[in-house]
Design a protein around this motif. Structure first.
Motif, PDB file in Angstrom:
ATOM      1  N   MET A  89       0.837  -1.209   0.000  1.00  0.00           N
ATOM      2  CA  MET A  89       0.000   0.000   0.000  1.00  0.00           C
ATOM      3  C   MET A  89       0.869   1.255   0.000  1.00  0.00           C
ATOM      4  O   MET A  89       0.569   2.239  -0.688  1.00  0.00           O
ATOM      5  CB  MET A  89      -0.927   0.011   1.218  1.00  0.00           C
ATOM      6  N   GLU A  90       1.943   1.220   0.760  1.00  0.00           N
ATOM      7  CA  GLU A  90       2.848   2.373   0.810  1.00  0.00           C
ATOM      8  C   GLU A  90       3.504   2.605  -0.553  1.00  0.00           C
ATOM      9  O   GLU A  90       3.593   3.734  -1.023  1.00  0.00           O
ATOM     10  CB  GLU A  90       3.922   2.148   1.878  1.00  0.00           C
ATOM     11  N   ARG A  91       3.931   1.508  -1.208  1.00  0.00           N
ATOM     12  CA  ARG A  91       4.522   1.637  -2.547  1.00  0.00           C
ATOM     13  C   ARG A  91       3.506   2.212  -3.540  1.00  0.00           C
ATOM     14  O   ARG A  91       3.843   3.061  -4.357  1.00  0.00           O
ATOM     15  CB  ARG A  91       5.020   0.278  -3.049  1.00  0.00           C
ATOM     16  N   ALA A  92       2.279   1.728  -3.453  1.00  0.00           N
ATOM     17  CA  ALA A  92       1.233   2.221  -4.345  1.00  0.00           C
ATOM     18  C   ALA A  92       0.968   3.701  -4.099  1.00  0.00           C
ATOM     19  O   ALA A  92       0.801   4.483  -5.044  1.00  0.00           O
ATOM     20  CB  ALA A  92      -0.046   1.406  -4.162  1.00  0.00           C
ATOM     21  N   GLN A  93       0.933   4.100  -2.819  1.00  0.00           N
ATOM     22  CA  GLN A  93       0.719   5.506  -2.483  1.00  0.00           C
ATOM     23  C   GLN A  93       1.857   6.368  -3.007  1.00  0.00           C
ATOM     24  O   GLN A  93       1.627   7.444  -3.561  1.00  0.00           O
ATOM     25  CB  GLN A  93       0.584   5.685  -0.964  1.00  0.00           C
ATOM     26  N   ASN A  94       3.093   5.877  -2.867  1.00  0.00           N
ATOM     27  CA  ASN A  94       4.248   6.633  -3.369  1.00  0.00           C
ATOM     28  C   ASN A  94       4.178   6.797  -4.887  1.00  0.00           C
ATOM     29  O   ASN A  94       4.465   7.871  -5.415  1.00  0.00           O
ATOM     30  CB  ASN A  94       5.552   5.952  -2.973  1.00  0.00           C
ATOM     31  N   ARG A  95       3.791   5.732  -5.565  1.00  0.00           N
ATOM     32  CA  ARG A  95       3.680   5.799  -7.035  1.00  0.00           C
ATOM     33  C   ARG A  95       2.581   6.780  -7.446  1.00  0.00           C
ATOM     34  O   ARG A  95       2.759   7.564  -8.387  1.00  0.00           O
ATOM     35  CB  ARG A  95       3.397   4.414  -7.581  1.00  0.00           C
ATOM     36  N   LEU A  96       1.458   6.741  -6.744  1.00  0.00           N
ATOM     37  CA  LEU A  96       0.368   7.674  -7.039  1.00  0.00           C
ATOM     38  C   LEU A  96       0.808   9.109  -6.790  1.00  0.00           C
ATOM     39  O   LEU A  96       0.555  10.005  -7.610  1.00  0.00           O
ATOM     40  CB  LEU A  96      -0.862   7.336  -6.189  1.00  0.00           C
ATOM     41  N   GLU A  98       3.869  10.291  -6.891  1.00  0.00           N
ATOM     42  CA  GLU A  98       4.809  10.662  -7.954  1.00  0.00           C
ATOM     43  C   GLU A  98       4.067  11.029  -9.236  1.00  0.00           C
ATOM     44  O   GLU A  98       4.413  12.006  -9.906  1.00  0.00           O
ATOM     45  CB  GLU A  98       5.773   9.502  -8.229  1.00  0.00           C
ATOM     46  N   THR A  99       3.035  10.278  -9.579  1.00  0.00           N
ATOM     47  CA  THR A  99       2.261  10.552 -10.790  1.00  0.00           C
ATOM     48  C   THR A  99       1.532  11.881 -10.669  1.00  0.00           C
ATOM     49  O   THR A  99       1.539  12.697 -11.603  1.00  0.00           O
ATOM     50  CB  THR A  99       1.260   9.402 -11.054  1.00  0.00           C
ATOM     51  N   ARG A 104       1.298  17.801 -12.029  1.00  0.00           N
ATOM     52  CA  ARG A 104       1.175  19.161 -11.481  1.00  0.00           C
ATOM     53  C   ARG A 104       2.306  20.064 -11.970  1.00  0.00           C
ATOM     54  O   ARG A 104       2.188  21.279 -11.928  1.00  0.00           O
ATOM     55  CB  ARG A 104       1.206  19.112  -9.941  1.00  0.00           C
ATOM     56  N   THR A 105       3.395  19.484 -12.371  1.00  0.00           N
ATOM     57  CA  THR A 105       4.553  20.259 -12.799  1.00  0.00           C
ATOM     58  C   THR A 105       4.305  20.858 -14.177  1.00  0.00           C
ATOM     59  O   THR A 105       3.880  20.165 -15.094  1.00  0.00           O
ATOM     60  CB  THR A 105       5.815  19.355 -12.850  1.00  0.00           C
TER      61      THR A 105
END
Length: 107
Positions: A89-96, A98-99, A104-105
């Protein structure tokens, strides 16, 4: 049909549900464990049922008996499943995250 049985499903199985409830009851008692009588009381069931449930939980590697006290606790293997889930879940949250940040950039 009473409200109590309104949600009963053809695949419901009291023994399977009780063993899953036993896992929930054991959770949080990893240091000292619980005596079988504690599970009997918590699950409102018979000592014979708890004996069978504990045997199956130990055989599946989901619980272990503490040799010094005879009490039972969740086995490390089951706890590792929970940790693996939290890590995923933490990896998925980090990937989300990052996306989202990438979109936003401004170019």
């Amino acid at each position: 049909m009473s409200d109590k049985h309104a949600d009963k499903h053809i695949h419901d199985n009291g023994s399977q549900r009780r063993i899953l409830d036993a896992i929930r009851v054991l959770a949080g008692h990893e240091l000292h464990g619980l005596a079988p009588k504690d599970l009997v009381a918590a699950l409102s069931t018979s000592p014979a049922s708890i004996t069978r449930d504990l045997h199956n939980l130990v055989a599946a590697g989901f619980a272990e008996q503490i040799a010094e006290t005879g009490r039972y606790r969740l086995a490390p293997g089951l706890v590792r499943i929970a940790i693996a889930h939290a890590t995923a879940m933490e990896r998925a949250q980090n990937r989300l995250t990052e996306t989202i940040n990438r979109y936003r950039t401004e170019p």
